[in-house]
Design a protein around this motif. Sequence first.
Motif, PDB file in Angstrom:
ATOM      1  N   ASP A 180     -12.985  31.677 -10.870  1.00 13.26           N
ATOM      2  CA  ASP A 180     -13.841  30.948  -9.947  1.00 13.26           C
ATOM      3  C   ASP A 180     -13.032  30.643  -8.688  1.00 13.26           C
ATOM      4  OD1 ASP A 180     -16.203  29.848  -9.145  1.00 13.26           O
ATOM      5  OD2 ASP A 180     -16.186  28.185 -10.561  1.00 13.26           O
ATOM      6  N   TYR A 183     -12.814  28.694  -4.669  1.00  9.62           N
ATOM      7  CA  TYR A 183     -13.302  27.700  -3.716  1.00  9.62           C
ATOM      8  C   TYR A 183     -12.569  27.914  -2.405  1.00  9.62           C
ATOM      9  CZ  TYR A 183     -15.008  23.297  -1.833  1.00  9.62           C
ATOM     10  OH  TYR A 183     -15.645  22.355  -1.064  1.00  9.62           O
ATOM     11  N   ALA A 194      -8.378  31.088  -5.546  1.00 15.26           N
ATOM     12  CA  ALA A 194      -8.362  30.599  -6.920  1.00 15.26           C
ATOM     13  C   ALA A 194      -7.414  29.402  -6.962  1.00 15.26           C
ATOM     14  CB  ALA A 194      -7.874  31.691  -7.860  1.00 15.26           C
ATOM     15  N   TYR A 199      -9.892  27.884 -13.219  1.00 13.63           N
ATOM     16  CA  TYR A 199     -11.333  27.723 -13.364  1.00 13.63           C
ATOM     17  C   TYR A 199     -11.999  29.089 -13.370  1.00 13.63           C
ATOM     18  CZ  TYR A 199      -9.561  23.224 -12.240  1.00 13.63           C
ATOM     19  OH  TYR A 199      -8.798  22.083 -12.266  1.00 13.63           O
ATOM     20  N   VAL A 200     -12.961  29.246 -14.257  1.00 10.81           N
ATOM     21  CA  VAL A 200     -13.541  30.563 -14.532  1.00 10.81           C
ATOM     22  C   VAL A 200     -15.054  30.442 -14.666  1.00 10.81           C
ATOM     23  CG1 VAL A 200     -11.452  31.388 -15.695  1.00 10.81           C
ATOM     24  CG2 VAL A 200     -13.245  30.256 -17.036  1.00 10.81           C
ATOM     25  N   ARG A 201     -15.698  31.623 -14.632  1.00  4.94           N
ATOM     26  CA  ARG A 201     -17.128  31.727 -14.915  1.00  4.94           C
ATOM     27  C   ARG A 201     -17.372  32.918 -15.832  1.00  4.94           C
ATOM     28  NH1 ARG A 201     -20.728  28.610 -12.089  1.00  4.94           N
ATOM     29  NH2 ARG A 201     -19.783  27.375 -10.404  1.00  4.94           N
ATOM     30  N   GLY A 221     -22.812  32.855 -15.464  1.00  7.00           N
ATOM     31  CA  GLY A 221     -22.594  31.830 -14.452  1.00  7.00           C
ATOM     32  C   GLY A 221     -22.057  30.516 -14.974  1.00  7.00           C
ATOM     33  N   ASP A 267     -19.631  27.832 -15.857  1.00  8.94           N
ATOM     34  CA  ASP A 267     -18.243  27.621 -15.458  1.00  8.94           C
ATOM     35  C   ASP A 267     -17.474  26.856 -16.532  1.00  8.94           C
ATOM     36  OD1 ASP A 267     -18.634  24.793 -15.133  1.00  8.94           O
ATOM     37  OD2 ASP A 267     -19.507  25.168 -13.177  1.00  8.94           O
ATOM     38  N   TRP A 273     -14.955  19.686  -7.351  1.00  6.05           N
ATOM     39  CA  TRP A 273     -14.734  21.058  -7.812  1.00  6.05           C
ATOM     40  C   TRP A 273     -13.393  21.192  -8.524  1.00  6.05           C
ATOM     41  CZ3 TRP A 273     -11.746  25.341  -7.809  1.00  6.05           C
ATOM     42  CH2 TRP A 273     -12.367  26.571  -8.099  1.00  6.05           C
ATOM     43  N   ARG A 276     -14.867  19.678 -14.938  1.00  6.83           N
ATOM     44  CA  ARG A 276     -15.416  20.776 -15.735  1.00  6.83           C
ATOM     45  C   ARG A 276     -15.798  20.241 -17.096  1.00  6.83           C
ATOM     46  NH1 ARG A 276     -14.598  22.583 -11.404  1.00  6.83           N
ATOM     47  NH2 ARG A 276     -14.314  24.748 -10.766  1.00  6.83           N
TER      48      ARG A 276
END
Length: 238
Positions: free
Chosen positions: A45, A47, A51, A86-88, A92, A94, A165, A169
């Motif tokens: 993921d 932003y 990463a 952070y991953v997806r 979708g 997360d 963000w 999570r």
Amino acid sequence: MVAYGAEQRVRVAAVRARWLRQTFVHWPFRPQAVQALLPPELAVDVYEGAAWVGLTPFVMADVRPVGLPARVPALPSFPETNLRTYVRRADGRDGIWFLSIDVAQPVMLAARAVGAPYHLGSLRVAGEGSGDTVSYAGRRVGGRVSYRLRVRPGEPLRPTERDVWLTSRWRAYTRRLGRIWETPVEHEPWPLADASVDGLEQTLTRAAGLPDPLGEPVVHFSPGVSHVRLGASRPASA
């Protein structure tokens, strides 16, 4: 969009705990460098085009695994330090991917059964965590991986989109026996404060296979959350 509050209720908790005196130190990396460390089922993921990898030391308190009789006291408080990104998934959803988890409590190594990358070590957290400097240190068994971090918490924040963000999570992913496992988590939103680093030495990122970051870290501090509920890990749906 990442949610500031828990995305699901953990109705049957496998573990209850408090997470205290947590610092978040996040570095930006090229997405390709982080993707190379992930399983093929997960996409890094990003932003603002980067990463992010977070060094997050904290204190685990009042840890009560499921099935522990009420008359048996919770585990003694102990430090833990995560290196995470952070991953997806393809759908979708997360979550967190742990590059390493260093812990001072051997019972936590049981989570290796679902692929959680726990390492036993000698860890320390010192300081009041409110207005004064908070110090963290750890050395993994074997002595080649270690860290020292000293932070000075600042004023409470009204979290921005980036603050949320980087810190919020509600599930963690691991990989074991060729499958992705999902562990849900529920707790109140992090009470965040700005923070500055007074000193940092660490070999965790290099040991995880990461290159040098793209820039200076973004740092947050939280006194903690008191109502943490971890659900049972289960194979993620296809």
